[in-house]
Enzyme design. Structure first.
Site, short mmCIF file in Angstrom:
data_model
loop_
_atom_site.label_atom_id
_atom_site.label_comp_id
_atom_site.label_asym_id
_atom_site.label_seq_id
_atom_site.Cartn_x
_atom_site.Cartn_y
_atom_site.Cartn_z
N ASP A 148 -38.97 17.01 -5.88
CA ASP A 148 -37.47 16.58 -6.09
C ASP A 148 -37.64 16.60 -7.56
O ASP A 148 -36.87 15.87 -8.14
CB ASP A 148 -37.07 15.56 -5.47
CG ASP A 148 -35.38 15.54 -5.57
OD1 ASP A 148 -34.99 16.53 -5.81
OD2 ASP A 148 -34.70 14.42 -5.39
N ASP A 155 -35.50 12.73 5.40
CA ASP A 155 -34.91 13.50 6.83
C ASP A 155 -33.71 12.31 6.66
O ASP A 155 -32.60 13.27 7.19
CB ASP A 155 -35.83 13.08 7.95
CG ASP A 155 -37.05 14.23 7.97
OD1 ASP A 155 -36.86 15.27 7.00
OD2 ASP A 155 -37.95 13.88 8.56
#
Length: 384
Positions: free
Chosen positions: A192, A219
């Site tokens: 990220d 998730d």
């Protein structure tokens, strides 16, 4: 998403971001070296070693964390799926940053997330934001981190507009070292890399945060990751394996954004570069592609002007963004080009980038100039 926005004719997916090739092996425990062992391996300067020991002393002072031992000072901003507050540890008076993530999940899932976050205790590097600990309170998970008073680069851009190339060079070196540390010492990928996950402080330090150590947490927050997908490499958007070279793509993307003050897609035209940098169009390299001008350049500084699937389609099927010589040095242009090869076999890895002239130029630069720059930014932030 507006009905006027382009649909998804290519059936591109929004893939999960964990359990990919080259990331953390869940069956392998991270190395158990002491802090001194780790620091010896990293070839750090004496000031860096001293700061790491100062950090560990602060961490010992804080000890176990809970809502009761913390006092909120102010809000710093919003991250992926959570809000970040500036907090004070009541007993020690140490200031820290707390990311609060609200999750409507089973208690067993929250417990597993906390367990996965424990690996952050083993991340001891001057290029990684320090981790004090994490705890849960009802449906909230609090992730407590080192406070960086210069804040994140996306907030810095709001203050300075864009960042000059020598400062970008210092940032590039630190981010590359941070990514290298995560991969070689902790055996995880960041997943990220973007300006909001690169933090700076008034001591001249540049550190990475919010990397994907908890698959279950990512998730659980999957619906909030539109911003992350904007920085994803083409192979990742097509559902292929995530490797360190996927982090390299996001790294290059972030450097272009902070150097121009604009999200790199769609690319800027020569005319727009001329306006932004106040130079004649003729000064810009004639070989730079003749992109169409964006409308309302002063307002269009992010991916929000494109529907998410339009943006993903552009990343997958169009040529990677470039930056022009004449505005930027040859070394910087070539560094970015090596990050943006769509063919994975041609794209640089971190070891390649660390041999590049652009990296070498700023690797040995004095920290004092960057420190002065950050302090000026903080002063401007306080005046606003």
């Amino acid at each position: 998403m507006s009905s006027k926005k382009k649909r998804n004719p290519l059936n591109l997916s929004l893939p999960p971001t964990v359990n990919e090739e080259g990331g953390k092996d869940e069956n392998t425990e991270p190395k158990q070296d002491t802090l001194d062992d780790q620091l010896r391996k990293l070839a750090l300067s004496e000031p860096q070693i001293q700061r790491m020991h100062e950090w560990m002393n602060k961490k010992k002072q804080i000890g176990p964390l809970s809502e009761d031992v913390l006092e909120r000072i102010s809000e710093l901003g919003h991250g992926n799926g959570g809000v970040v507050h500036k907090m004070r540890h009541k007993k020690s008076n140490i200031v820290l940053a707390r990311k609060l993530v609200h999750l409507e999940v089973k208690p067993s899932v929250r417990n597993q997330i906390l367990k996965e976050l424990e690996v952050l205790h083993k991340c001891n590097s001057p290029y990684i934001v320090g981790f004090y600990g994490a705890f849960q309170d009802n449906n909230d998970i609090s992730i407590c981190m080192e406070f960086m008073d210069g804040l994140s680069l996306d907030i810095v851009l709001q203050t300075v507009g864009r960042i000059e190339e020598p400062i970008v060079g210092r940032i590039a070196v630190a981010v590359a070292k941070g990514l290298h540390y995560l991969k070689t010492e902790v055996n995880i990928l960041h997943r990220d890399v973007k300006p909001s996950n690169i933090l700076v402080n008034s001591r001249g330090e540049i550190k990475l945060c919010d990397f994907g150590v908890s698959g279950m947490l990512i998730d659980s927050m999957a619906n909030s990751f539109v911003g992350t997908r904007s920085y994803m490499a083409p192979e990742r958007l097509m559902g292929n394996h995530y490797t360190i070279k996927s982090d390299v793509w996001s790294f290059g993307f972030s450097l272009v954004e902070i150097a121009t003050g604009r999200f790199p897609i769609p690319p800027l035209s020569k005319k727009e570069y001329s306006k932004l940098f106040n130079v004649p169009v003729e000064q810009i390299d004639p070989s730079y592609p003749d992109y169409e001008s964006r409308s309302h350049i002063d307002d269009d500084d992010g991916p929000g002007s494109m529907a998410i699937f339009e943006l993903l389609e552009y990343i997958v099927h169009n040529e990677p963004p470039t930056i022009p010589r004449g505005i930027f040095s040859d070394a910087f242009v070539e560094f970015v080009e090596k990050c943006f090869k769509k063919n994975l076999s041609e794209r640089a890895d971190l070891n390649d980038l660390m041999k590049e002239p652009f990296y070498k130029r700023y690797e040995a630069n004095e920290e004092s100039e960057f420190t002065k720059w950050v302090q000026k930014v903080i002063s401007k932030q306080e005046q606003n």
